[in-house]
Design a protein around this motif. Structure first.
Motif, PDB file in Angstrom:
ATOM      1  N   TRP A   1       0.829  -1.206   0.000  1.00  0.00           N
ATOM      2  CA  TRP A   1       0.000   0.000   0.000  1.00  0.00           C
ATOM      3  C   TRP A   1       0.866   1.260   0.000  1.00  0.00           C
ATOM      4  O   TRP A   1       0.481   2.276  -0.581  1.00  0.00           O
ATOM      5  CB  TRP A   1      -0.930  -0.007   1.205  1.00  0.00           C
ATOM      6  CG  TRP A   1      -1.725   1.259   1.344  1.00  0.00           C
ATOM      7  CD1 TRP A   1      -1.479   2.309   2.183  1.00  0.00           C
ATOM      8  CD2 TRP A   1      -2.879   1.637   0.580  1.00  0.00           C
ATOM      9  NE1 TRP A   1      -2.409   3.298   2.008  1.00  0.00           N
ATOM     10  CE2 TRP A   1      -3.286   2.917   1.028  1.00  0.00           C
ATOM     11  CE3 TRP A   1      -3.613   1.011  -0.427  1.00  0.00           C
ATOM     12  CZ2 TRP A   1      -4.388   3.573   0.499  1.00  0.00           C
ATOM     13  CZ3 TRP A   1      -4.716   1.671  -0.953  1.00  0.00           C
ATOM     14  CH2 TRP A   1      -5.091   2.935  -0.496  1.00  0.00           C
ATOM     15  N   ASN A   2       2.004   1.205   0.615  1.00  0.00           N
ATOM     16  CA  ASN A   2       2.882   2.383   0.675  1.00  0.00           C
ATOM     17  C   ASN A   2       3.300   2.861  -0.703  1.00  0.00           C
ATOM     18  O   ASN A   2       3.624   4.036  -0.885  1.00  0.00           O
ATOM     19  CB  ASN A   2       4.127   2.066   1.517  1.00  0.00           C
ATOM     20  CG  ASN A   2       3.796   1.917   2.993  1.00  0.00           C
ATOM     21  OD1 ASN A   2       2.826   2.486   3.470  1.00  0.00           O
ATOM     22  ND2 ASN A   2       4.594   1.136   3.707  1.00  0.00           N
ATOM     23  N   ASP A   3       3.285   1.963  -1.683  1.00  0.00           N
ATOM     24  CA  ASP A   3       3.661   2.329  -3.056  1.00  0.00           C
ATOM     25  C   ASP A   3       2.447   2.475  -3.969  1.00  0.00           C
ATOM     26  O   ASP A   3       2.584   2.619  -5.183  1.00  0.00           O
ATOM     27  CB  ASP A   3       4.607   1.268  -3.637  1.00  0.00           C
ATOM     28  CG  ASP A   3       5.920   1.190  -2.869  1.00  0.00           C
ATOM     29  OD1 ASP A   3       6.415   2.248  -2.439  1.00  0.00           O
ATOM     30  OD2 ASP A   3       6.431   0.067  -2.684  1.00  0.00           O
ATOM     31  N   TYR A   4       1.279   2.433  -3.379  1.00  0.00           N
ATOM     32  CA  TYR A   4       0.046   2.474  -4.170  1.00  0.00           C
ATOM     33  C   TYR A   4      -0.252   3.902  -4.638  1.00  0.00           C
ATOM     34  O   TYR A   4      -0.127   4.857  -3.876  1.00  0.00           O
ATOM     35  CB  TYR A   4      -1.115   1.944  -3.325  1.00  0.00           C
ATOM     36  CG  TYR A   4      -2.472   2.071  -3.974  1.00  0.00           C
ATOM     37  CD1 TYR A   4      -2.885   1.168  -4.945  1.00  0.00           C
ATOM     38  CD2 TYR A   4      -3.346   3.104  -3.617  1.00  0.00           C
ATOM     39  CE1 TYR A   4      -4.136   1.270  -5.526  1.00  0.00           C
ATOM     40  CE2 TYR A   4      -4.590   3.219  -4.196  1.00  0.00           C
ATOM     41  CZ  TYR A   4      -4.983   2.299  -5.148  1.00  0.00           C
ATOM     42  OH  TYR A   4      -6.219   2.403  -5.737  1.00  0.00           O
TER      43      TYR A   4
ATOM     44  N   GLU B   1      -7.797  -6.886  -4.610  1.00  0.00           N
ATOM     45  CA  GLU B   1      -6.416  -7.151  -5.007  1.00  0.00           C
ATOM     46  C   GLU B   1      -5.759  -5.902  -5.587  1.00  0.00           C
ATOM     47  O   GLU B   1      -4.562  -5.660  -5.373  1.00  0.00           O
ATOM     48  CB  GLU B   1      -6.398  -8.315  -5.992  1.00  0.00           C
ATOM     49  CG  GLU B   1      -6.762  -9.641  -5.304  1.00  0.00           C
ATOM     50  CD  GLU B   1      -7.218 -10.727  -6.270  1.00  0.00           C
ATOM     51  OE1 GLU B   1      -7.034 -10.544  -7.491  1.00  0.00           O
ATOM     52  OE2 GLU B   1      -7.760 -11.752  -5.790  1.00  0.00           O
ATOM     53  N   LYS B   2      -6.532  -5.078  -6.305  1.00  0.00           N
ATOM     54  CA  LYS B   2      -5.992  -3.817  -6.833  1.00  0.00           C
ATOM     55  C   LYS B   2      -5.564  -2.896  -5.706  1.00  0.00           C
ATOM     56  O   LYS B   2      -4.569  -2.174  -5.816  1.00  0.00           O
ATOM     57  CB  LYS B   2      -7.055  -3.139  -7.706  1.00  0.00           C
ATOM     58  CG  LYS B   2      -6.595  -1.817  -8.321  1.00  0.00           C
ATOM     59  CD  LYS B   2      -7.719  -1.144  -9.089  1.00  0.00           C
ATOM     60  CE  LYS B   2      -8.055  -1.887 -10.358  1.00  0.00           C
ATOM     61  NZ  LYS B   2      -9.040  -1.137 -11.194  1.00  0.00           N
ATOM     62  N   LEU B   3      -6.321  -2.943  -4.599  1.00  0.00           N
ATOM     63  CA  LEU B   3      -6.035  -2.082  -3.456  1.00  0.00           C
ATOM     64  C   LEU B   3      -5.010  -2.699  -2.495  1.00  0.00           C
ATOM     65  O   LEU B   3      -4.867  -2.232  -1.367  1.00  0.00           O
ATOM     66  CB  LEU B   3      -7.335  -1.777  -2.712  1.00  0.00           C
ATOM     67  CG  LEU B   3      -8.309  -0.861  -3.466  1.00  0.00           C
ATOM     68  CD1 LEU B   3      -9.695  -0.902  -2.844  1.00  0.00           C
ATOM     69  CD2 LEU B   3      -7.797   0.568  -3.507  1.00  0.00           C
ATOM     70  N   LYS B   4      -4.330  -3.734  -2.944  1.00  0.00           N
ATOM     71  CA  LYS B   4      -3.209  -4.346  -2.208  1.00  0.00           C
ATOM     72  C   LYS B   4      -3.656  -5.160  -0.985  1.00  0.00           C
ATOM     73  O   LYS B   4      -2.957  -5.233   0.021  1.00  0.00           O
ATOM     74  CB  LYS B   4      -2.168  -3.292  -1.792  1.00  0.00           C
ATOM     75  CG  LYS B   4      -1.725  -2.372  -2.928  1.00  0.00           C
ATOM     76  CD  LYS B   4      -1.249  -3.147  -4.141  1.00  0.00           C
ATOM     77  CE  LYS B   4      -0.833  -2.212  -5.271  1.00  0.00           C
ATOM     78  NZ  LYS B   4      -0.474  -2.950  -6.514  1.00  0.00           N
TER      79      LYS B   4
END
Length: 277
Positions: A131-134, A257-260
């Motif tokens: 998520w940190n790289d999302y 899955e897109k949202l990690k």
């Protein structure tokens, strides 16, 4: 015999819970965070329990799955006691699961004479490292992201306030109760709520999400945007967002899955229609 226990005694079934399971739906009812009812084989020393969550409109079986004092009576109890109460709440089916997969063969035996439907539920947890790289999605012109707060719920300019209020009241005792305990986000378009992501219930630091978009506004990425805001609030407050959906709900699984989110567990969900007289 099966007995209903009073709310002040809900915590008597804590000892029945499996420590390896989250049990957030059950614990939310036990703690009075979300409304529900509990039924046991014994008031004094319960060994097995059935927990009815009002918001989820479903039932959970916990405790000793091989308890004849419970298993031999529960089917008739559902017909005689649960069905009339459920029908008053516009429920026409009995949806349920066991705390662990050990319950599955037992439940299938108990309800083997019913028109039993069997499906799978997926549970996801956020991968905070990913998520940190999302990169968050941008909102299209004309749409406004808003936090669901007291000001919004009292805004008479919004044309369909009941769209969100009815969902809150499905899960919580009141809108004030919801606002005191948790949070959520919605998207407005021309003074109309077209999408929301709210916290349905919760226990400890876990915050499950309920997401919906009006049909004519789907496939615009609105759920992605409100969920992003929900996740950001969770992270800021050291909370853990929690995602659950049906195996057959490909759109929900894809968005998770897109949202990690990583799939953490699969469990079996059952349902059957209430018997007609």
């Amino acid at each position: 015999m099966i007995y209903e226990i009073e709310k002040e005694n809900f915590n008597s079934i804590y000892s029945l819970l499996d420590d390896t399971m989250d049990n957030i739906e059950v614990k939310a009812v036990i703690e009075g965070i979300n409304p529900g009812w509990i039924f046991v084989d014994s008031i004094e020393s319960p060994q097995t329990a059935m927990v009815w969550s009002k918001g989820i409109q479903g039932f959970y079986f916990v405790g000793d799955e091989n308890n004849p004092k419970f298993n031999n009576y529960i089917s008739n109890f559902i017909d005689e006691e649960i069905k009339p109460r459920a029908m008053k709440r516009n429920l026409n089916q009995f949806e349920f699961s066991g705390e662990t997969e050990k319950w599955c063969p037992i439940l299938e035996e108990i309800f083997g004479d019913r028109d039993l439907n069997k499906s799978k539920q997926y549970i996801y947890r956020l991968n905070t490292d990913l998520w940190n790289d999302y990169e968050k999605r941008k909102l299209e012109d004309g749409f406004i992201l808003k936090k669901i707060d007291k000001e919004l719920l009292n805004n008479k300019r919004i044309k369909n306030l009941d769209y969100i209020i009815s969902e809150i009241l499905r899960w919580w005792d009141s809108c004030d109760d919801y606002l005191d305990r948790t949070f959520g986000y919605c998207i407005l378009f021309e003074d109309k709520i077209v999408n929301y992501c709210i916290c349905d219930f919760g226990y400890d630091n876990i915050r499950p999400m309920g997401i919906e978009t009006l049909e004519e506004f789907r496939r615009k990425g609105l759920s992605q945007i409100t969920t992003e805001a929900f996740i950001e609030t969770c992270i800021k407050n050291q909370l853990s967002p929690y995602w659950e959906c049906m195996e057959s709900n490909i759109a929900s699984r894809t968005l998770a899955e897109k949202l990690k989110f990583n799939r953490e567990r699969i469990y079996t969900l059952y349902s059957f229609p209430f018997r007609s007289k």
